[in-house]
Design a protein around this motif. Structure first.
Motif, PDB file in Angstrom:
ATOM      1  N   ALA A 144       0.727  -1.039  -0.150  1.00 36.73           N
ATOM      2  CA  ALA A 144       0.024  -0.034   0.259  1.00 36.73           C
ATOM      3  C   ALA A 144       0.835   1.234   0.046  1.00 36.73           C
ATOM      4  O   ALA A 144       2.144   1.157   0.707  1.00 36.73           O
ATOM      5  CB  ALA A 144      -0.994   0.078   1.150  1.00 36.73           C
ATOM      6  N   VAL A 145       0.260   2.208  -0.462  1.00 37.61           N
ATOM      7  CA  VAL A 145       1.048   3.694  -0.682  1.00 37.61           C
ATOM      8  C   VAL A 145      -0.146   4.780   0.027  1.00 37.61           C
ATOM      9  O   VAL A 145      -1.204   4.611  -0.522  1.00 37.61           O
ATOM     10  CB  VAL A 145       1.680   3.968  -1.737  1.00 37.61           C
ATOM     11  CG1 VAL A 145       0.428   4.024  -2.910  1.00 37.61           C
ATOM     12  CG2 VAL A 145       2.291   5.414  -1.634  1.00 37.61           C
ATOM     13  N   CYS A 146       0.411   5.619   0.810  1.00 35.71           N
ATOM     14  CA  CYS A 146      -0.413   6.621   1.228  1.00 35.71           C
ATOM     15  C   CYS A 146       0.267   8.072   0.958  1.00 35.71           C
ATOM     16  O   CYS A 146       1.259   8.316   1.137  1.00 35.71           O
ATOM     17  CB  CYS A 146      -0.617   6.585   2.739  1.00 35.71           C
ATOM     18  SG  CYS A 146      -1.699   7.725   3.711  1.00 35.71           S
ATOM     19  N   VAL A 147      -0.506   8.854   0.156  1.00 31.61           N
ATOM     20  CA  VAL A 147      -0.252  10.105  -0.180  1.00 31.61           C
ATOM     21  C   VAL A 147      -1.012  11.184   0.211  1.00 31.61           C
ATOM     22  O   VAL A 147      -2.161  11.079   0.267  1.00 31.61           O
ATOM     23  CB  VAL A 147       0.042  10.108  -1.698  1.00 31.61           C
ATOM     24  CG1 VAL A 147       0.358  11.361  -2.287  1.00 31.61           C
ATOM     25  CG2 VAL A 147       0.670   9.020  -2.381  1.00 31.61           C
ATOM     26  N   GLY A 148      -0.565  12.037   0.901  1.00 31.91           N
ATOM     27  CA  GLY A 148      -1.138  13.269   1.245  1.00 31.91           C
ATOM     28  C   GLY A 148      -0.496  14.387   1.864  1.00 31.91           C
ATOM     29  O   GLY A 148       0.715  14.073   2.478  1.00 31.91           O
ATOM     30  N   MET A 149      -0.774  15.667   1.865  1.00 32.94           N
ATOM     31  CA  MET A 149       0.014  16.816   2.151  1.00 32.94           C
ATOM     32  C   MET A 149       0.210  16.749   3.789  1.00 32.94           C
ATOM     33  O   MET A 149      -0.511  16.040   4.441  1.00 32.94           O
ATOM     34  CB  MET A 149      -0.558  18.048   1.773  1.00 32.94           C
ATOM     35  CG  MET A 149      -2.071  18.361   2.293  1.00 32.94           C
ATOM     36  SD  MET A 149      -2.802  19.767   1.511  1.00 32.94           S
ATOM     37  CE  MET A 149      -1.877  21.269   2.527  1.00 32.94           C
ATOM     38  N   THR A 150       0.887  17.666   4.212  1.00 35.02           N
ATOM     39  CA  THR A 150       0.825  18.017   5.768  1.00 35.02           C
ATOM     40  C   THR A 150      -0.464  18.313   6.437  1.00 35.02           C
ATOM     41  O   THR A 150      -1.137  19.037   5.703  1.00 35.02           O
ATOM     42  CB  THR A 150       1.959  18.989   5.965  1.00 35.02           C
ATOM     43  OG1 THR A 150       3.380  18.461   5.616  1.00 35.02           O
ATOM     44  CG2 THR A 150       2.086  19.250   7.679  1.00 35.02           C
ATOM     45  N   LEU A 210       4.063   2.395   2.398  1.00 32.68           N
ATOM     46  CA  LEU A 210       4.893   3.511   2.317  1.00 32.68           C
ATOM     47  C   LEU A 210       3.998   4.950   2.273  1.00 32.68           C
ATOM     48  O   LEU A 210       3.060   4.822   1.449  1.00 32.68           O
ATOM     49  CB  LEU A 210       5.621   3.479   0.984  1.00 32.68           C
ATOM     50  CG  LEU A 210       6.482   2.338   0.684  1.00 32.68           C
ATOM     51  CD1 LEU A 210       7.144   2.488  -0.680  1.00 32.68           C
ATOM     52  CD2 LEU A 210       7.474   2.364   1.770  1.00 32.68           C
ATOM     53  N   ALA A 211       4.465   5.777   2.959  1.00 31.73           N
ATOM     54  CA  ALA A 211       3.695   7.268   3.061  1.00 31.73           C
ATOM     55  C   ALA A 211       4.627   8.187   2.678  1.00 31.73           C
ATOM     56  O   ALA A 211       5.812   8.164   2.911  1.00 31.73           O
ATOM     57  CB  ALA A 211       3.301   7.272   4.496  1.00 31.73           C
ATOM     58  N   THR A 212       3.813   9.225   2.143  1.00 31.89           N
ATOM     59  CA  THR A 212       4.674  10.368   1.579  1.00 31.89           C
ATOM     60  C   THR A 212       3.844  11.804   1.445  1.00 31.89           C
ATOM     61  O   THR A 212       2.500  11.638   1.148  1.00 31.89           O
ATOM     62  CB  THR A 212       5.235  10.156   0.087  1.00 31.89           C
ATOM     63  OG1 THR A 212       6.356  11.229  -0.013  1.00 31.89           O
ATOM     64  CG2 THR A 212       4.573  10.053  -0.804  1.00 31.89           C
ATOM     65  N   GLN A 213       4.435  12.885   1.471  1.00 33.72           N
ATOM     66  CA  GLN A 213       3.517  14.147   1.386  1.00 33.72           C
ATOM     67  C   GLN A 213       3.286  14.370   0.023  1.00 33.72           C
ATOM     68  O   GLN A 213       2.230  14.916  -0.585  1.00 33.72           O
ATOM     69  CB  GLN A 213       4.260  15.111   2.148  1.00 33.72           C
ATOM     70  CG  GLN A 213       4.327  15.170   3.752  1.00 33.72           C
ATOM     71  CD  GLN A 213       5.117  16.500   4.296  1.00 33.72           C
ATOM     72  OE1 GLN A 213       4.975  17.369   3.563  1.00 33.72           O
ATOM     73  NE2 GLN A 213       5.712  16.189   5.430  1.00 33.72           N
ATOM     74  N   ASN A 214       4.512  14.115  -1.101  1.00 34.20           N
ATOM     75  CA  ASN A 214       4.475  14.589  -2.374  1.00 34.20           C
ATOM     76  C   ASN A 214       4.816  13.447  -3.094  1.00 34.20           C
ATOM     77  O   ASN A 214       5.648  12.468  -2.966  1.00 34.20           O
ATOM     78  CB  ASN A 214       5.688  15.762  -2.426  1.00 34.20           C
ATOM     79  CG  ASN A 214       5.757  16.576  -3.628  1.00 34.20           C
ATOM     80  OD1 ASN A 214       5.116  16.062  -4.558  1.00 34.20           O
ATOM     81  ND2 ASN A 214       6.277  17.568  -3.877  1.00 34.20           N
ATOM     82  N   PRO A 215       3.776  13.351  -3.929  1.00 37.54           N
ATOM     83  CA  PRO A 215       3.675  12.163  -5.146  1.00 37.54           C
ATOM     84  C   PRO A 215       4.972  12.166  -5.976  1.00 37.54           C
ATOM     85  O   PRO A 215       5.383  11.010  -6.453  1.00 37.54           O
ATOM     86  CB  PRO A 215       2.442  12.386  -6.048  1.00 37.54           C
ATOM     87  CG  PRO A 215       1.658  13.830  -5.315  1.00 37.54           C
ATOM     88  CD  PRO A 215       2.594  14.468  -4.463  1.00 37.54           C
ATOM     89  N   VAL A 216       5.831  13.267  -6.162  1.00 37.66           N
ATOM     90  CA  VAL A 216       6.994  13.257  -7.015  1.00 37.66           C
ATOM     91  C   VAL A 216       8.086  12.654  -6.462  1.00 37.66           C
ATOM     92  O   VAL A 216       8.912  12.287  -6.861  1.00 37.66           O
ATOM     93  CB  VAL A 216       7.208  14.805  -7.429  1.00 37.66           C
ATOM     94  CG1 VAL A 216       8.112  15.425  -6.238  1.00 37.66           C
ATOM     95  CG2 VAL A 216       8.244  14.640  -8.509  1.00 37.66           C
ATOM     96  N   ASP A 217       8.057  12.217  -4.998  1.00 33.63           N
ATOM     97  CA  ASP A 217       8.995  11.629  -4.319  1.00 33.63           C
ATOM     98  C   ASP A 217       8.988  10.067  -4.675  1.00 33.63           C
ATOM     99  O   ASP A 217       9.916   9.278  -4.110  1.00 33.63           O
ATOM    100  CB  ASP A 217       8.668  11.648  -2.709  1.00 33.63           C
ATOM    101  CG  ASP A 217       8.628  13.116  -2.357  1.00 33.63           C
ATOM    102  OD1 ASP A 217       9.208  13.800  -3.186  1.00 33.63           O
ATOM    103  OD2 ASP A 217       8.066  13.343  -1.224  1.00 33.63           O
ATOM    104  N   LEU A 218       7.806   9.523  -5.134  1.00 30.28           N
ATOM    105  CA  LEU A 218       7.909   8.257  -5.486  1.00 30.28           C
ATOM    106  C   LEU A 218       8.367   7.717  -7.053  1.00 30.28           C
ATOM    107  O   LEU A 218       7.772   8.329  -7.783  1.00 30.28           O
ATOM    108  CB  LEU A 218       6.347   7.695  -5.220  1.00 30.28           C
ATOM    109  CG  LEU A 218       5.785   7.744  -3.593  1.00 30.28           C
ATOM    110  CD1 LEU A 218       4.312   7.647  -3.595  1.00 30.28           C
ATOM    111  CD2 LEU A 218       6.618   6.984  -2.728  1.00 30.28           C
TER     112      LEU A 218
END
Length: 811
Positions: A41-47, A370-378
């Motif tokens: 799974a991946v979780c994407v969302g801003m602060t 994996l979790a991230t704020q910015n989709p461009v990081d992935l």
């Protein structure tokens, strides 16, 4: 049925459905099958989108279901998992509230703590949770905070051993060496090193030549060892070039100085002690209880973070490949912020093991989140097989477009325009979940966490939360897949435990010590058990044998090595094999010469070469008579341990077998109940339409609530999978159309009777399903009684490799 009834049944309670148009929470529970997480799974969302709350909720649900978690925490938020208060008393919250938060609200810390306690109590109640569920969480798993490079929590001895673990295969060796070499060079400040640079090649060659870990190994291959090996490598060539041509001594000295500067950093010794980097021991306690291992790296520099993450991922990959295949969730890796560790273009040391985990871990039941704020990081190509996407509020239109591109790359048939509108309407704690195992995406609001989300903690708070008194294993304590030496089964990589053997008398000083080594006949084999100097040496008889155990009924066909030393005696029997002791040294580890010290005299029999032939025969007969392969058996479920498998690991395998059986039973239940669910849902829909036609506008809302009852209950029970999307869609459409077609009628009573009857059948179905689900936990294979059984050596299956005189250091 409450959401909490699904603990231990492989269903994670994530939250409740959310109506974006109405801006309101719906009653339908959002339940997530744990085995769906095997496809990652991946979780994407801003602060501020609520990613951390969702992640902590996932970890809590995994722990409640007995699934161990390795959680990498770059931000410092996951330590909040240690703040669980079943009593929900203000006094429990008081040590953890931020005084500055209290002052901003014009409250004393005590008053603010009381406010927080009440907030958590009411918040949990809104989501059908309470302090009892927190207590179950604490009882279900052990929580441990690791702080590499710091003693705020439990330190990790990441650089204590750079050697290969026992039984490492070629693929794991290549991955480990490449990742470790890149990480070490980054730690030394060489961050822009190309994959095939001479620095990378040199460090990789040194790591490949490191002494093996385990019994009989020489000095540990740690970071100080690496500094010396850079100056004087244990080889003359790299590739086809001689060492001096490829990497001159002067340049190697400069590289060694870089690493020496790292070692000389104040406080760097903490990297060399603490718990060993053993994933099995991190994921399970010695007793086999699942553990949530939180590895906090927020306090480290970027190069140190990369080192920790890379070594952790490599170790997890190595552990994963040693597990058996399964379709059920065995363990979970959660990384709270993946920025910089899986970029789309660059290749940091962390990328290779993480990519491999995403591609291969599913076959072994290890899920990656994996979790991230910015989709461009992935790296979206790396996530092409990621089965679940949790999408929260995004910061820019560019981020949203990037996410939509990624979703289109992994899924076909999605309506981009509709998804775009949905993503634009998300708010804090509201996520769009796209799960390839579900028929359609769902928008939901995350549940209230059981842990107190206090925010990042400072060093002293981490010490209090983790309990600095937690025992820290010494780096010399050997483990195998997390199993302490005392828990290993006979037949493991260590020498088997030989029953009935007495301890060797360390004194025996009555014989006195000779000044020099006795002169032996040339035809008597003679060795030393170690090459290092000793103050005194005693002669013993060394025996090594290879034992073949076979039992077709038990499925056993294995070969075990036995290495022992037996004391000489002055009695009628010169050698006492019955009091032999296990020896760590294999025949190839023995050395022809020792250094220093005096020698105790030998009995006359030890000087007779003919005796060694007889002792060799006696040794083989003793091994056949005395040695047994001990195995663990669970007769109730007809499972037997593998050769070398510890009781703890065998019990973990029983638990995994129980999880697989449970998941299969739940799937079968869903299939059998699906037609009943669809039929009764249709009846509720029809009855609801009848009531709606007969009542005025004021009664419409009440009818809507009654109609949604069946979908809510059965959606909770069956995870929405058994209720077809079209059936539920028709029910929802019918209810919404009620208001437009309402009219007064004389048949209200009869319509209500039909609705009540349909609801009564739904209730009966709920009770029936509840009983069947409860029965799934009755036969937990993980709790089965365990017996010990023994297998004799195969007839003619003892191969005596060596019987010789050996000089043993006198302690």
């Amino acid at each position: 049925m409450a959401a909490t009834d699904y603990e231990k049944l492989g269903v994670f309670y994530l939250g409740k459905e959310y109506d974006l148009a109405a801006g309101a929470r719906r009653p339908g529970l959002v339940l997530y099958d744990s085995k769906d997480l095997v496809t990652h799974a991946v979780c994407v969302g801003m602060t501020g989108s609520g990613k951390t709350g969702l992640g902590i909720g996932l970890i809590e649900e995994a722990a409640l279901d007995g699934v161990p978690v390795l959680a990498i925490d770059p931000k410092g938020d996951l330590a909040n998992l240690l703040l669980t208060f079943p009593d929900l008393a203000p006094g429990d919250f008081a040590p953890w509230v931020d005084p500055s938060d209290a002052s901003r609200r014009s409250l004393t810390p005590e008053a603010f703590a009381a406010q927080q306690a009440e907030l958590w109590k009411s918040g949990l109640a809104d989501w059908d949770e309470d302090g009892a569920r927190i207590a179950r969480l604490r009882a279900a798993a052990d929580f441990r905070l690791y702080t590499p490079g710091s003693r705020a929590g439990v330190p990790l001895a990441l650089l204590n051993s750079l050697s290969a673990p026992p039984d490492e295969n070629a693929d794991d060796t290549r991955t480990r060496i490449t990742t470790t070499a890149s990480s070490l060079l980054a730690l030394a400040g060489l961050t822009e090193v190309a994959p095939h640079s001479r620095e990378q090649a040199l460090i990789a060659a040194i790591l490949a030549a490191a002494p093996a870990r385990g019994p009989g190994s020489s000095d540990p291959a740690d970071l100080p060892w690496l500094v010396g090996a850079i100056q004087k490598p244990p080889f003359d060539k790299i590739g086809v070039l001689d060492l001096e041509t490829f990497y001159p001594a002067k340049d190697r000295q400069d590289l060694a100085l870089r690493f020496n500067s790292v070692l000389a950093t104040p406080g760097f010794d903490v990297w060399l002690d603490g718990d060993p980097l053993d994933i099995g021991a991190m994921l399970y306690t010695p007793a086999g209880k699942p553990r949530v291992a939180i590895v906090s790296i927020a306090h480290l520099s970027d190069s140190e973070r990369m080192l920790v993450v890379s070594l952790l991922l490599s170790a997890l990959l190595e552990w994963t490949r040693k597990q058996g295949g399964t379709s059920s969730l065995r363990a979970m890796l959660y990384m709270d912020e993946v920025f910089g560790y899986l970029p789309p273009v660059a290749t940091p040391p962390s990328k290779a093991p993480l990519l491999t985990l995403l591609k291969q871990a599913r076959a072994f039941g290890v899920g990656v989140v994996l979790a991230t704020q910015n989709p461009v990081d992935l790296d979206y190509k790396a996530l092409s097989n990621t089965g679940t996407w949790f999408l929260g509020k995004l910061q820019t239109e560019r981020d949203k477009a990037r996410v939509l591109d990624g979703l289109e790359g992994v899924t076909s048939g999605l309506d981009r325009k509709e998804l775009d509108a949905t993503l634009s309407g998300l708010k804090s704690r509201v996520f769009l979940m796209h799960n390839v195992h579900e028929s359609a995406p769902v928008v939901f609001e995350t549940r209230w966490t059981l842990s107190y989300l206090r925010g990042p903690m400072g060093r002293e708070e981490l010490k209090r939360a983790s309990g600095t008194g937690a025992s820290v294993a010494t780096p010399s304590a050997a483990t195998t897949n997390g199993t302490p030496p005392s828990a290993r089964a006979p037949g493991s990589s260590d020498p088997p435990v030989v029953r009935g053997r007495g301890s060797l008398d360390p004194g025996d000083s009555a014989r006195g010590a000779a000044r020099s080594k006795p002169v032996l006949p040339a035809n008597i084999p003679e060795y030393f058990l170690r090459a290092t100097a000793a103050s005194a040496w005693r002669g013993v008889l060394y025996g090594a044998a290879r034992i073949h155990y076979a039992d077709a009924k038990l499925g056993i066909d294995t070969v075990q090595d036995l290495h022992v030393t037996a004391p000489f005696t002055d009695g009628a029997v010169p050698v006492d094999w019955e009091n032999a002791e296990p020896a760590a040294e294999r025949p190839e580890d023995l050395v022809p010469e020792g250094s220093g010290g005096s020698f105790l005299p030998l009995p006359s029999a030890a000087l007779d070469a003919r005796k060694y032939t007889a002792w060799t025969k006696d040794f083989g007969q003793w091994v056949m008579r005395a040695e047994r392969l001990a195995l663990f058996s669970a007769p109730a479920v007809k499972l037997v341990s593998r050769a070398g498998e510890s009781e703890r690991d065998f019990r973990l395998r029983l638990h995994q077998a129980a999880r697989e059986s449970r998941d299969a039973a739940v799937d079968k239940l869903r299939s059998s109940y699906a037609p009943k669910v669809a039929r009764l849902t249709q009846r509720v829909e029809t009855a609801g339409q009848g009531v709606a036609r007969e009542e005025d506008q004021a009664s419409q809302q009440k009818t809507q609530t009654m109609v949604s009852f069946g979908a809510t209950v059965l959606g909770a029970l069956l995870g929405r999978k058994a209720v077809s999307a079209s059936t539920l869609g028709r029910a929802t459409t019918a209810v919404r159309g009620v208001g437009r077609s309402v009219k007064e009628t004389q048949d209200v009573g009869r319509a209500r009777e039909k609705l009540a009857a349909a609801q009564e059948e739904l209730k009966a179905l709920e009770n029936e399903l509840t009983e069947e689900i409860a029965a799934l936990t009755a036969g937990d294979a993980g709790a089965a009684a365990i017996e010990t059984i023994e297998v004799k050596p195969k007839r003619g299956g003892v191969d005596v490799r060596l019987v010789a005189l050996a000089w043993k250091p006198v302690d």
